[in-house]
Design a protein around this motif. Structure first.
Motif, mmCIF file in Angstrom:
data_model
loop_
_atom_site.group_PDB
_atom_site.id
_atom_site.type_symbol
_atom_site.label_atom_id
_atom_site.label_comp_id
_atom_site.label_asym_id
_atom_site.label_seq_id
_atom_site.Cartn_x
_atom_site.Cartn_y
_atom_site.Cartn_z
ATOM 1 N N TYR A 121 -0.166 2.993 -2.578
ATOM 2 C CA TYR A 121 0.324 3.338 -3.856
ATOM 3 C C TYR A 121 -1.055 3.174 -4.754
ATOM 4 N N PHE A 122 -1.674 2.132 -4.670
ATOM 5 C CA PHE A 122 -2.654 2.081 -5.689
ATOM 6 C C PHE A 122 -3.699 3.299 -5.357
ATOM 7 N N LYS A 123 -3.974 3.536 -4.091
ATOM 8 C CA LYS A 123 -5.101 4.697 -3.909
ATOM 9 C C LYS A 123 -4.690 5.852 -4.407
ATOM 10 N N TRP A 124 -3.178 6.247 -4.417
ATOM 11 C CA TRP A 124 -2.330 7.272 -5.264
ATOM 12 C C TRP A 124 -2.666 7.177 -6.632
ATOM 13 N N ALA A 125 -2.302 5.892 -6.982
ATOM 14 C CA ALA A 125 -2.205 5.763 -8.614
ATOM 15 C C ALA A 125 -3.599 5.958 -9.274
ATOM 16 N N SER A 126 -4.631 5.749 -8.384
ATOM 17 C CA SER A 126 -5.907 5.437 -8.658
ATOM 18 C C SER A 126 -6.944 6.639 -8.384
ATOM 19 N N GLN A 127 -6.517 7.658 -7.910
ATOM 20 C CA GLN A 127 -7.232 8.941 -7.188
ATOM 21 C C GLN A 127 -8.222 9.649 -8.321
ATOM 22 N N ASN A 128 -7.826 9.468 -9.458
ATOM 23 C CA ASN A 128 -8.791 9.901 -10.657
ATOM 24 C C ASN A 128 -9.617 8.899 -11.204
ATOM 25 N N ILE A 129 -9.457 7.912 -10.659
ATOM 26 C CA ILE A 129 -10.384 6.829 -11.106
ATOM 27 C C ILE A 129 -11.601 6.255 -10.288
ATOM 28 N N LYS A 130 -12.784 6.078 -10.868
ATOM 29 C CA LYS A 130 -13.874 5.482 -10.052
ATOM 30 C C LYS A 130 -13.611 3.980 -9.981
ATOM 31 N N VAL A 131 -13.237 3.573 -8.896
ATOM 32 C CA VAL A 131 -12.797 2.211 -8.493
ATOM 33 C C VAL A 131 -13.830 1.290 -8.330
ATOM 34 N N ASP A 132 -13.720 0.011 -8.977
ATOM 35 C CA ASP A 132 -15.049 -0.738 -8.722
ATOM 36 C C ASP A 132 -14.204 -2.204 -8.076
ATOM 37 N N LYS A 133 -14.834 -2.064 -6.807
ATOM 38 C CA LYS A 133 -14.219 -2.932 -5.811
ATOM 39 C C LYS A 133 -14.323 -4.213 -5.951
ATOM 40 N N GLN A 134 -15.127 -4.748 -7.208
ATOM 41 C CA GLN A 134 -15.357 -5.940 -7.685
ATOM 42 C C GLN A 134 -14.165 -6.654 -8.462
ATOM 43 N N LEU A 135 -13.174 -5.568 -8.935
ATOM 44 C CA LEU A 135 -12.281 -5.733 -9.810
ATOM 45 C C LEU A 135 -10.718 -5.688 -9.104
ATOM 46 N N SER A 136 -9.996 -6.224 -9.738
ATOM 47 C CA SER A 136 -8.514 -6.282 -9.033
ATOM 48 C C SER A 136 -7.720 -4.764 -9.332
ATOM 49 N N ASN A 137 -6.978 -4.659 -8.461
ATOM 50 C CA ASN A 137 -6.091 -3.338 -9.112
ATOM 51 C C ASN A 137 -5.732 -3.229 -10.483
ATOM 52 N N GLU A 138 -5.424 -4.367 -11.017
ATOM 53 C CA GLU A 138 -4.895 -4.167 -12.324
ATOM 54 C C GLU A 138 -5.890 -4.118 -13.228
ATOM 55 N N GLU A 139 -7.227 -4.652 -13.000
ATOM 56 C CA GLU A 139 -8.426 -4.588 -13.904
ATOM 57 C C GLU A 139 -8.822 -3.036 -13.806
ATOM 58 N N ASN A 140 -8.854 -2.715 -12.584
ATOM 59 C CA ASN A 140 -9.466 -1.134 -12.542
ATOM 60 C C ASN A 140 -8.565 -0.159 -13.409
ATOM 61 N N ILE A 141 -7.242 -0.379 -13.247
ATOM 62 C CA ILE A 141 -6.166 0.501 -13.983
ATOM 63 C C ILE A 141 -6.422 0.447 -15.635
ATOM 64 N N ALA A 142 -6.467 -1.010 -15.676
ATOM 65 C CA ALA A 142 -6.716 -1.494 -17.318
ATOM 66 C C ALA A 142 -7.933 -0.929 -17.992
#
Length: 441
Positions: free
Chosen positions: A279-300
């Motif tokens: 679900y997180f990969k689905w929710a963040s498909q338009n985001i450049k995810v930083d693996k050093q951050l938590s899921n919540e921090e990436n979305i925020a």
């Protein structure tokens, strides 16, 4: 005995079916309820002598047309795209048709044929559209009859969760078709304000700071609904400087929904493979995810808020920031979101919903400006006999009674803006505690 054929036994049909069955002995009518789900139909009609279940595939033309041919009146509560199929059947077999859905371009093409056949196709005969038209026109006609000149018309309506059931961070629960909720507003909105036409794109529609005060409820947020200007001529308000129809929500809902739009999760244009996708990969498909951050921090970070913010809490509540797998096969983002909402924002058996409608009309009479407020609040009984089901279904039932009793000579394709319709319908709705309170400024 008159026969009524109802297509659709879903959420909005419950109170309509109750009404038709309650009136059947006196009105001497019989109801056939057609749906793909036999158990659903039976749960709505019980063992009533006055009702027959018909489990059909709506695409089965022979079976569908046989039912239409054998009835006196057709009511359709099918998804909007299927109304045209039923409308063409009704035209072919000379049957009157009632539905709560909007008039669309496809049915407009049949307008002359409907009139030539001497039939009545009454569309927009539910809540919004429906009760909004009837209550507004009653006010407009009353003001104009007394010599008032209307210069501002605003109408608001929303299906909300009742305060006692308002227990999640979205301040929302689903009491009607969840697909309609997911796709609401996607076409943007057009309205007129102080003589200027305003056009709002979908991406900005829920970016709301506009609120309105509702007696007993406090502030609700609103966003313009579709193309309001389609109704200026329907309401005979010509070149009125301000004309807007809007949808009401609790403010938290608009803020959360705006975040879903920014994430691209309401998109219904392209399909993706959701198998083995978290679900997180689905929710963040338009985001450049930083693996050093938590899921919540990436979305925020993407949304420009704190990871402890209300928006992040809303997304966590939907369960879309975790590692659980979507596994819905080929699906659009909107389709995935719809399934999420059906689970996370469902109404529990004891939950109640609420309908709020409000009209604001400013007019001038004898050189004096006056502002009229007219509002309606309806609460549901439970998660089946909802305020939504009552306000969508009862106008259709009352209209069916008007038509089958022979008290209406109206023909053609219409929405309910004429006194011979709105007066008796609004009068009977008051018997069901669906009424408006008025005040002046």
């Amino acid at each position: 005995m008159k026969n009524i054929l109802l297509f659709g036994a879903g959420k909005s049909a419950t109170c309509l079916i109750d009404y038709l069955l309650a009136n059947a002995p006196r009105q001497k009518w019989h109801i056939t309820v057609a749906d793909s789900d036999l158990m659903l139909i039976k749960s709505k009609i019980g063992k009533s002598y006055y009702a027959t279940p018909a489990a059909i595939d709506i695409k089965d033309q022979a079976v569908r047309q046989q039912l239409v041919q054998e009835t006196d009146l057709v009511i359709s509560l099918l998804p909007p795209a299927l109304h045209i199929v039923i409308a063409k059947d009704c035209l072919k077999f000379s049957k009157n048709l009632l539905t709560a859905s909007y008039i669309d371009p496809e049915i407009r093409k049949l307008e002359k044929d409907i009139e030539k056949a001497g039939l009545l196709f009454m569309y927009e005969m539910g809540l919004d559209p429906g009760i909004d038209h009837m209550s507004a026109m009653k006010l407009i006609h009353s003001i104009e009859k007394k010599g008032g000149q209307i210069f501002c018309f605003k109408s608001y309506c929303g299906g909300l969760v009742s305060p006692e059931s308002n227990d999640n961070p979205w301040q929302y629960k689903i009491s009607w078709n969840s697909r309609n909720i997911v796709l609401a507003g996607t076409s943007g909105a057009t309205y007129r304000e102080k003589g200027k036409v305003k056009e709002v794109e979908y991406q900005q529609l829920f970016d709301q700071s506009k609120t309105i005060q509702v007696p007993g409820l406090g502030k609700l947020a609103y966003y313009p609904n579709r193309d309001s200007l389609n109704y200026v001529d329907v309401y005979s308000l010509g070149n009125i400087p301000t004309f807007m129809r809007a949808t009401l929500r609790y403010p938290d809902f608009c803020e959360g929904w705006n975040a879903l739009i920014k994430l691209g999760l309401t998109d219904d244009t392209k399909k993706i493979d959701t198998n083995n996708m978290s679900y997180f990969k689905w929710a963040s498909q338009n985001i450049k995810v930083d693996k050093q951050l938590s899921n919540e921090e990436n979305i925020a970070q993407f949304l420009g808020v704190s990871s402890k913010s209300k928006l992040v809490r809303q997304l966590k509540f939907l369960g879309i920031l975790n590692g659980d797998l979507v596994n819905q096969g080929e699906q659009t983002n909107a389709g995935v979101l719809q399934n999420v909402l059906d689970v996370r924002l469902k109404m529990e058996p004891s939950d109640k919903d609420m309908i709020v409608m409000l009209h604001e009309i400013e007019f001038e009479r004898r050189n004096m400006a006056t502002k009229l407020h007219s509002y309606m609040i309806v609460q549901g009984e439970d998660n089946l006999r909802t305020a939504m089901a009552k306000t969508v279904g009862l106008p259709l039932g009352i209209m069916a009674k008007l038509l089958l009793s022979g008290n209406l000579s109206l023909k053609g394709l219409h929405v309910p803006v004429m006194p011979e319709v709105y007066n008796p319908v609004l009068r009977e709705l008051e018997e069901h505690d669906i009424r408006f309170e008025e005040s002046f400024e």
